[in-house]
Design a protein around this motif. Structure first.
Motif, short mmCIF file in Angstrom:
data_model
loop_
_atom_site.label_atom_id
_atom_site.label_comp_id
_atom_site.label_asym_id
_atom_site.label_seq_id
_atom_site.Cartn_x
_atom_site.Cartn_y
_atom_site.Cartn_z
N VAL A 1 0.86 -1.19 0.00
CA VAL A 1 0.00 0.00 0.00
C VAL A 1 0.90 1.24 0.00
O VAL A 1 1.65 1.47 0.95
CB VAL A 1 -0.93 0.03 1.24
CG1 VAL A 1 -1.84 1.26 1.19
CG2 VAL A 1 -1.75 -1.24 1.34
N ARG A 2 0.85 2.00 -1.07
CA ARG A 2 1.64 3.22 -1.22
C ARG A 2 3.10 3.00 -0.84
O ARG A 2 3.71 3.75 -0.09
CB ARG A 2 1.04 4.37 -0.39
CG ARG A 2 -0.37 4.76 -0.82
CD ARG A 2 -0.80 6.09 -0.21
NE ARG A 2 -0.72 6.12 1.23
CZ ARG A 2 -1.64 5.66 2.05
NH1 ARG A 2 -2.77 5.14 1.56
NH2 ARG A 2 -1.50 5.72 3.35
N GLY A 3 3.66 1.92 -1.37
CA GLY A 3 5.07 1.66 -1.21
C GLY A 3 5.47 0.97 0.07
O GLY A 3 6.67 0.78 0.33
N VAL A 4 4.52 0.56 0.89
CA VAL A 4 4.82 -0.11 2.16
C VAL A 4 4.03 -1.41 2.24
O VAL A 4 2.82 -1.42 1.99
CB VAL A 4 4.47 0.79 3.37
CG1 VAL A 4 4.76 0.07 4.67
CG2 VAL A 4 5.25 2.10 3.31
N GLU A 5 4.69 -2.49 2.59
CA GLU A 5 4.00 -3.75 2.81
C GLU A 5 3.43 -3.74 4.22
O GLU A 5 4.18 -3.68 5.20
CB GLU A 5 4.94 -4.94 2.62
CG GLU A 5 4.21 -6.27 2.67
CD GLU A 5 5.14 -7.46 2.45
OE1 GLU A 5 4.72 -8.41 1.76
OE2 GLU A 5 6.27 -7.43 2.96
N ARG A 6 2.12 -3.75 4.32
CA ARG A 6 1.49 -3.62 5.64
C ARG A 6 0.11 -4.25 5.64
O ARG A 6 -0.41 -4.69 4.61
CB ARG A 6 1.39 -2.15 6.03
CG ARG A 6 0.49 -1.30 5.12
CD ARG A 6 0.34 0.08 5.71
NE ARG A 6 -0.49 0.99 4.96
CZ ARG A 6 -1.82 1.05 5.03
NH1 ARG A 6 -2.49 0.17 5.76
NH2 ARG A 6 -2.49 1.95 4.33
N TRP A 7 -0.50 -4.29 6.83
CA TRP A 7 -1.87 -4.78 6.95
C TRP A 7 -2.81 -3.81 6.26
O TRP A 7 -2.64 -2.59 6.34
CB TRP A 7 -2.27 -4.92 8.42
CG TRP A 7 -1.41 -5.87 9.20
CD1 TRP A 7 -0.57 -5.56 10.24
CD2 TRP A 7 -1.32 -7.29 9.02
NE1 TRP A 7 0.04 -6.70 10.71
CE2 TRP A 7 -0.41 -7.77 9.99
CE3 TRP A 7 -1.92 -8.20 8.14
CZ2 TRP A 7 -0.08 -9.12 10.09
CZ3 TRP A 7 -1.59 -9.54 8.24
CH2 TRP A 7 -0.69 -9.99 9.21
#
Length: 334
Positions: A278-284
């Motif tokens: 999500v917007r360049g970040v792997e996250r929940w």
């Protein structure tokens, strides 16, 4: 491990949005939120921003009407929109060292309804696209839910206990953030409050994480060491010299990797078992298109944060002990 059997909750994946509600989801919210994007960028305005900034204004109306039909919800949320005028910035500045000013600001906030306080330097990624924040510091205030009330969610016209507690915490956030902003202004520095439930320029969860108020949970909300997922946020931006508080990694992220409580409790099945880009970040990430129709119909829902094991006062100390041991073992092996 579910918290309670609640007759107002449909079983997971048994929920189907009303056709008239689904018709208001005219475009997918996931691309707007940046799902699948590999480059960092500022978040786009969505849902609780003014409707001219996003395509979900009609769903906002449904969500507001759904919550207000619950007993007591109208006055509870109206209080979140009641706040004092901001005072003028004092001509004489308090020239105390940054550490002392940070301590005084924190003590003031804690004595004016905030339950926890974090301080982070401003990052451009904390500001929604189309907005500007000029202050270099963010103070994030945590307002803890009453667990016994929160676990009554979702609310409806027969029981408004849970959604009223949501409104009560937003109201506390309004009062606390405005009080702190005025105190800072009385010290000779600029300050601006950013409470909910309507969104403004400031994104609250990222600076809350950066300042040590918690970790991001699988349900997309903050998990606090002190309050679990039962917490709301408000912010104050300022040019007062401050000292940042450190992030707090206590194992919530690792716990979420294997926990299925919120995933299984979510009626529309909006909570993914895996992190996503999500917007360049792997996250929940929570699927907007699945979540929002139920959120709108079910008086702002809240099931995932209420059922989170970290939110349970009897479970949280045990989880902290368990995860501290696991993190220590991981560090030792490394």
């Amino acid at each position: 491990m579910a918290v309670t059997t609640n007759p107002r909750r449909p079983k997971r994946r048994s929920y189907t949005p009303k056709p008239e509600t689904l018709a208001l989801l005219k475009v997918s919210g996931n691309p707007i939120n940046g799902l699948g994007e590999t480059a960092p960028r500022r978040p786009s305005p969505f849902f609780w921003h003014p409707p001219e900034q996003h395509p979900f204004g009609e769903l906002q109306i449904v969500a507001r009407q759904s919550s207000r039909k619950c007993p007591g919800a109208g006055p509870a949320f109206q209080a979140a929109y009641s706040y004092p005028e901001l005072i003028s910035v004092a001509a004489v500045r308090n020239e105390a060292p940054a550490g002392q000013l940070a301590a005084e600001a924190t003590a003031f906030a804690l004595s004016h309804e905030a339950d926890a306080v974090g301080i982070a330097p401003m990052d451009p990624l904390y500001v929604f696209e189309g907005y500007t924040i000029g202050e270099p510091w963010v103070i994030v205030l945590a307002l803890a839910h009453n667990y016994e009330r929160l676990k009554e969610v979702p609310s409806d016209e027969t029981n408004g206990v849970g959604v009223c507690d949501v409104g009560d915490q937003y109201a506390r956030g309004t009062r606390s953030s405005h009080a702190l902003a005025n105190w800072i202004r009385s010290q000779g520095y600029n300050a601006n409050p950013y409470p909910g439930p309507m969104a403004g320029a400031l994104v609250l969860i990222p600076p809350a994480i950066a300042s040590g108020l918690g970790e991001l949970g699988k349900h997309g909300s903050l998990i606090s060491r002190k309050f679990g997922s039962g917490v709301r946020l408000a912010g104050v931006t300022t040019d007062m010299p401050l000292v940042a508080t450190a992030p707090d990694h206590f194992g919530a992220d690792e716990f979420c990797m294997n926990c299925q409580v919120c995933t299984n409790a979510c009626p529309p099945g909006a909570i993914s078992e895996h992190k996503q880009m999500v917007r360049g970040v792997e996250r929940w990430y929570v699927d907007f298109d699945k979540c929002i129709p139920y959120f709108a119909e079910a008086a702002s829902c809240g099931i995932c944060i209420a059922d989170c094991p970290w939110t349970r006062p009897d479970a949280r100390p045990k989880l902290l002990t368990t995860m501290a041991r696991r993190l220590e073992q991981t560090t030792t092996k490394a």
